[in-house]
Design a protein around this motif. Structure first.
Motif, PDB file in Angstrom:
ATOM      1  N   ARG A 132      17.144   1.509  -9.235  1.00 23.55           N
ATOM      2  CA  ARG A 132      16.550   0.168  -9.209  1.00 23.55           C
ATOM      3  C   ARG A 132      15.985  -0.180 -10.588  1.00 23.55           C
ATOM      4  NH1 ARG A 132      13.152  -0.500  -3.544  1.00 23.55           N
ATOM      5  NH2 ARG A 132      14.596   0.593  -2.170  1.00 23.55           N
ATOM      6  N   GLU A 133      15.294   0.767 -11.184  1.00 21.73           N
ATOM      7  CA  GLU A 133      14.697   0.528 -12.493  1.00 21.73           C
ATOM      8  C   GLU A 133      15.768   0.209 -13.529  1.00 21.73           C
ATOM      9  OE1 GLU A 133      12.295   3.906 -13.432  1.00 21.73           O
ATOM     10  OE2 GLU A 133      11.090   3.748 -11.604  1.00 21.73           O
ATOM     11  N   GLN A 183       6.546  -1.869 -10.364  1.00 21.67           N
ATOM     12  CA  GLN A 183       5.338  -1.079 -10.588  1.00 21.67           C
ATOM     13  C   GLN A 183       5.768   0.353 -10.863  1.00 21.67           C
ATOM     14  OE1 GLN A 183       2.848  -0.765  -7.155  1.00 21.67           O
ATOM     15  NE2 GLN A 183       1.122   0.162  -8.243  1.00 21.67           N
ATOM     16  N   TYR A 184       5.467   0.847 -12.035  1.00 26.52           N
ATOM     17  CA  TYR A 184       5.912   2.195 -12.417  1.00 26.52           C
ATOM     18  C   TYR A 184       5.234   3.230 -11.524  1.00 26.52           C
ATOM     19  CZ  TYR A 184       7.177   6.189 -15.324  1.00 26.52           C
ATOM     20  OH  TYR A 184       7.693   7.382 -15.785  1.00 26.52           O
ATOM     21  N   ASN A 185       6.050   4.044 -10.876  1.00 25.17           N
ATOM     22  CA  ASN A 185       5.555   5.037  -9.927  1.00 25.17           C
ATOM     23  C   ASN A 185       5.761   6.427 -10.524  1.00 25.17           C
ATOM     24  OD1 ASN A 185       4.943   6.633  -7.695  1.00 25.17           O
ATOM     25  ND2 ASN A 185       5.892   5.226  -6.240  1.00 25.17           N
ATOM     26  N   ASN A 197       9.814  -6.007  -7.425  1.00 23.89           N
ATOM     27  CA  ASN A 197       9.777  -7.459  -7.648  1.00 23.89           C
ATOM     28  C   ASN A 197       8.360  -7.888  -8.027  1.00 23.89           C
ATOM     29  OD1 ASN A 197      11.690  -9.524  -7.781  1.00 23.89           O
ATOM     30  ND2 ASN A 197      11.091 -10.381  -5.808  1.00 23.89           N
ATOM     31  N   THR A 198       7.770  -7.136  -8.919  1.00 23.95           N
ATOM     32  CA  THR A 198       6.385  -7.338  -9.341  1.00 23.95           C
ATOM     33  C   THR A 198       6.297  -8.453 -10.381  1.00 23.95           C
ATOM     34  OG1 THR A 198       5.924  -4.998  -8.964  1.00 23.95           O
ATOM     35  CG2 THR A 198       4.392  -6.206 -10.394  1.00 23.95           C
ATOM     36  N   PRO A 199       5.449  -9.448 -10.175  1.00 22.54           N
ATOM     37  CA  PRO A 199       5.325 -10.531 -11.166  1.00 22.54           C
ATOM     38  C   PRO A 199       4.962  -9.990 -12.545  1.00 22.54           C
ATOM     39  CG  PRO A 199       4.200 -11.115  -9.131  1.00 22.54           C
ATOM     40  CD  PRO A 199       4.587  -9.675  -8.995  1.00 22.54           C
ATOM     41  N   PHE A 249       7.301  -5.764  -1.723  1.00 25.43           N
ATOM     42  CA  PHE A 249       6.682  -6.382  -2.895  1.00 25.43           C
ATOM     43  C   PHE A 249       5.213  -5.998  -3.061  1.00 25.43           C
ATOM     44  CE2 PHE A 249       9.782 -10.176  -2.110  1.00 25.43           C
ATOM     45  CZ  PHE A 249      10.849  -9.370  -2.457  1.00 25.43           C
ATOM     46  N   ALA A 250       4.596  -5.379  -2.047  1.00 28.69           N
ATOM     47  CA  ALA A 250       3.195  -4.963  -2.165  1.00 28.69           C
ATOM     48  C   ALA A 250       3.085  -3.766  -3.102  1.00 28.69           C
ATOM     49  CB  ALA A 250       2.642  -4.596  -0.795  1.00 28.69           C
ATOM     50  N   PRO A 251       1.999  -3.649  -3.873  1.00 30.64           N
ATOM     51  CA  PRO A 251       1.813  -2.456  -4.709  1.00 30.64           C
ATOM     52  C   PRO A 251       1.825  -1.196  -3.849  1.00 30.64           C
ATOM     53  CG  PRO A 251       0.256  -4.177  -5.327  1.00 30.64           C
ATOM     54  CD  PRO A 251       0.927  -4.642  -4.066  1.00 30.64           C
ATOM     55  N   PHE A 252       2.502  -0.154  -4.316  1.00 31.41           N
ATOM     56  CA  PHE A 252       2.637   1.044  -3.492  1.00 31.41           C
ATOM     57  C   PHE A 252       1.303   1.758  -3.279  1.00 31.41           C
ATOM     58  CE2 PHE A 252       3.625   2.591  -7.846  1.00 31.41           C
ATOM     59  CZ  PHE A 252       2.675   3.590  -7.974  1.00 31.41           C
ATOM     60  N   ASN A 253       0.319   1.477  -4.134  1.00 25.85           N
ATOM     61  CA  ASN A 253      -0.993   2.109  -4.004  1.00 25.85           C
ATOM     62  C   ASN A 253      -2.022   1.202  -3.343  1.00 25.85           C
ATOM     63  OD1 ASN A 253      -0.952   0.362  -6.191  1.00 25.85           O
ATOM     64  ND2 ASN A 253      -2.451   1.514  -7.377  1.00 25.85           N
ATOM     65  N   SER A 254      -1.556   0.164  -2.642  1.00 26.12           N
ATOM     66  CA  SER A 254      -2.492  -0.786  -2.034  1.00 26.12           C
ATOM     67  C   SER A 254      -2.837  -0.449  -0.592  1.00 26.12           C
ATOM     68  CB  SER A 254      -1.925  -2.213  -2.109  1.00 26.12           C
ATOM     69  OG  SER A 254      -0.704  -2.319  -1.399  1.00 26.12           O
ATOM     70  N   GLY A 255      -2.268   0.630  -0.045  1.00 26.11           N
ATOM     71  CA  GLY A 255      -2.575   1.000   1.321  1.00 26.11           C
ATOM     72  C   GLY A 255      -2.238  -0.123   2.292  1.00 26.11           C
ATOM     73  N   THR A 256      -3.205  -0.515   3.104  1.00 22.27           N
ATOM     74  CA  THR A 256      -3.003  -1.619   4.049  1.00 22.27           C
ATOM     75  C   THR A 256      -3.704  -2.893   3.584  1.00 22.27           C
ATOM     76  OG1 THR A 256      -4.940  -1.008   5.367  1.00 22.27           O
ATOM     77  CG2 THR A 256      -2.844   0.021   5.957  1.00 22.27           C
ATOM     78  N   ILE A 257      -4.261  -2.872   2.387  1.00 29.03           N
ATOM     79  CA  ILE A 257      -5.063  -4.003   1.909  1.00 29.03           C
ATOM     80  C   ILE A 257      -4.222  -5.262   1.766  1.00 29.03           C
ATOM     81  CG2 ILE A 257      -6.457  -4.873  -0.023  1.00 29.03           C
ATOM     82  CD1 ILE A 257      -7.240  -1.920  -0.542  1.00 29.03           C
ATOM     83  N   VAL A 258      -3.035  -5.147   1.198  1.00 29.65           N
ATOM     84  CA  VAL A 258      -2.183  -6.307   0.951  1.00 29.65           C
ATOM     85  C   VAL A 258      -1.437  -6.726   2.212  1.00 29.65           C
ATOM     86  CG1 VAL A 258      -0.127  -7.107  -0.292  1.00 29.65           C
ATOM     87  CG2 VAL A 258      -1.945  -5.904  -1.525  1.00 29.65           C
ATOM     88  N   THR A 259      -0.880  -5.775   2.946  1.00 34.14           N
ATOM     89  CA  THR A 259      -0.064  -6.113   4.112  1.00 34.14           C
ATOM     90  C   THR A 259      -0.904  -6.334   5.363  1.00 34.14           C
ATOM     91  OG1 THR A 259       0.251  -3.808   4.819  1.00 34.14           O
ATOM     92  CG2 THR A 259       1.816  -4.709   3.201  1.00 34.14           C
TER      93      THR A 259
END
Length: 506
Positions: free
Chosen positions: A92-93, A81-83, A314-316, A290-300
């Motif tokens: 890494r990129e 995910q491009y930051n 490791n973004t699909p 692997f969670a989007p960096f802008n997802s806060g606590t929603i994904v985790t």
């Protein structure tokens, strides 16, 4: 790898022993911990077990980063995910974009950690016979460490080609320089020899008690040997090894394979163990990375952990998402195409397969699969097809058993549905490639499959063009310009200088 209940007990015992020793009157007569050497350490069966645990322990660190970075994110399955605000992770990129140079610190880390692991294996093998331990304990220790050494070298040779073969303990500074890079064939010969020894010395997985589930077993060694032979395109030998992987089977559903309740299940041939308990941190953290960096606590769903630049990896890819057939039950288990924020749906895909909850903030108990029986079945199907296409033969049976669990219709020769028709050897190769891409997504097989089948340059250049076309300004010049030379990583420049190693052409 061993279930870490025993490891926790071992660590706790060592800690208590150290505390008690400090309370005794003769504590001044104890050998200082800082002065432990091979001479005064390798004495008892407990020492041997600690040495073997050390050989396993390297898997944890590389499993949480190096293995997926170089085995999955280099492929068309995943990207990042491009930051834009945080540009501190270009190294890494560069791996993903085939721009990494010999100065890349992540390549250096992978090399160093691999050889540290190999040293630990060599240390056990160098001392095992002199230890006062039972013959059974010695035999198992030899089997486990030779399996592990083979695994570490297998990863090195697939990423770098020929590498130095270090098979003895470095005891003095004069031993430090290697003999230079062995050829890839020489490295593979050593891997095969180690795995054959492992097969001889290891027990079946069923022989392990509950506390030792997850250790390398005879089945693990046969399966890895089969994978090694396939990489060398020695399909008849691979098939013999893979047929010897017995006592395993598919779990009833795809989701049950990865459930935290089913670690080391009937489908698990070998997996990297992670564990969190009683303040002991031997944890994994895949869902955070692997969670989007802008997802806060929603994904985790972890309110105690803030996501930063170490997330969004490791973004699909769109390529992978488009590869799923309609109705494939594996898709929803493996990935999500985005998350729902208070402002609405955010279309940033992420890996779900390892999102199994947390034990403590930032720490999970989730293992990482290295070889599953589904992988073994698909490898056997590939070997059978390479021996000759047989319409409706065993290769089809193996392929379709994996598909059936995913809720998909079988592929057959002469099928009136175009997408299910497989009527030639070449078509079956494509079907196997597709099935492995989906079944084993995010398990670090895709890159190696592309390379060993000779498909990497073609697939990755096409994939790269699609990636760059989405946002050309985000990509440096030369990104995804994949040539045969780019299929091997550069040897770390530090090793080239200090060990006088020849460099891979780039």
């Amino acid at each position: 790898m061993m279930k870490f209940t025993n490891l926790h007990k071992l660590c706790a015992t060592l800690l208590v022993a150290a505390m008690l020793t400090g309370c005794k009157k003769d504590f001044l007569n104890q050998v200082p911990e800082a002065n432990l050497t091979n001479t005064n350490f390798w004495k008892t069966e407990s020492d041997l077990k600690q040495g073997v645990v050390g050989a396993y322990s390297s898997l944890r660190g590389m499993g949480t980063f190096s293995y997926w970075l170089f085995g999955e994110m280099r492929s068309d399955n995943t990207t990042f995910q491009y930051n834009a605000p945080q540009r501190g992770q270009e190294n890494r990129e560069q791996v993903d974009q085939f721009l990494a140079t010999s100065a890349n610190t992540l390549i250096q880390d992978f090399w160093r950690e691999s050889y540290t692991a190999i040293f630990r294996c060599n240390d056990v093998l160098d001392h095992v016979e002199a230890i006062a331990a039972s013959d059974a304990a010695k035999k198992q220790a030899v089997g486990e460490t030779k399996f592990l050494r083979a695994f570490y070298y297998f990863n090195l040779v697939r990423q770098f080609g020929g590498v130095p073969l270090r098979l003895e303990v470095t005891k003095t500074p004069t031993d430090a320089p290697s003999k230079g890079r062995a050829t890839a064939d020489q490295v593979y010969a050593q891997i095969v020899a180690d795995l054959n020894d492992a097969v001889t010395n290891l027990p079946d997985a069923s022989a392990y008690g509950a506390a030792d589930k997850g250790r390398a077993s005879k089945g693990s060694a046969h399966a890895l040997l089969g994978k090694v032979y396939m990489t060398q395109r020695r399909f008849p030998e691979a098939l013999v090894a893979l047929r010897r992987v017995t006592g395993y089977g598919l779990m009833p559903t795809y989701s049950s394979v990865f459930s935290i309740q089913n670690k080391n299940n009937m489908e698990s041939v070998f997996e990297i163990q992670y564990y969190v308990s009683g303040g002991t941190n031997l944890s994994s953290n895949f869902m955070y990375q692997f969670a989007p960096f802008n997802s806060g606590t929603i994904v985790t769903q972890d309110p105690g952990t803030n996501l930063t630049y170490t997330s969004g990896w490791n973004t699909p890819t769109a390529d992978l998402i488009a590869s799923y057939e309609a109705g494939d039950q594996r898709k929803d288990v493996s990935l999500a195409e985005g998350f729902t924020a208070p402002t609405g749906f955010v279309a940033v895909p992420y890996v779900k397969k390892y999102n199994q909850g947390f034990v403590q903030p930032g720490q999970t108990n989730v293992n990482f699969p290295v070889i599953r029986y589904a992988d073994v079945m698909l490898m056997m199907a590939e070997c059978l097809n390479e021996a000759g296409f047989v319409a409706g033969g065993e290769a089809f049976q193996l392929l379709n058993e994996v598909r059936r669990r995913a809720g998909l219709a079988p592929k057959t020769s002469g099928n009136p549905v175009a997408g299910l028709n497989v009527s030639s050897q070449e078509a079956f190769r494509a079907a196997i490639e597709q099935e492995r891409k989906i079944e084993l997504a995010f398990e670090n097989h895709r890159w190696y499959d592309l390379v060993r089948t000779g498909r990497a340059v073609e697939v990755m250049n096409a994939h790269g063009q699609r990636e760059v076309s989405k946002a050309p300004a985000q990509f440096p010049a030369g990104a995804y310009a994949v040539t045969p030379n780019k299929l091997l990583l550069p040897i770390p420049q530090r090793e080239v200088i200090l060990d006088n190693l020849s460099q891979n052409p780039q």
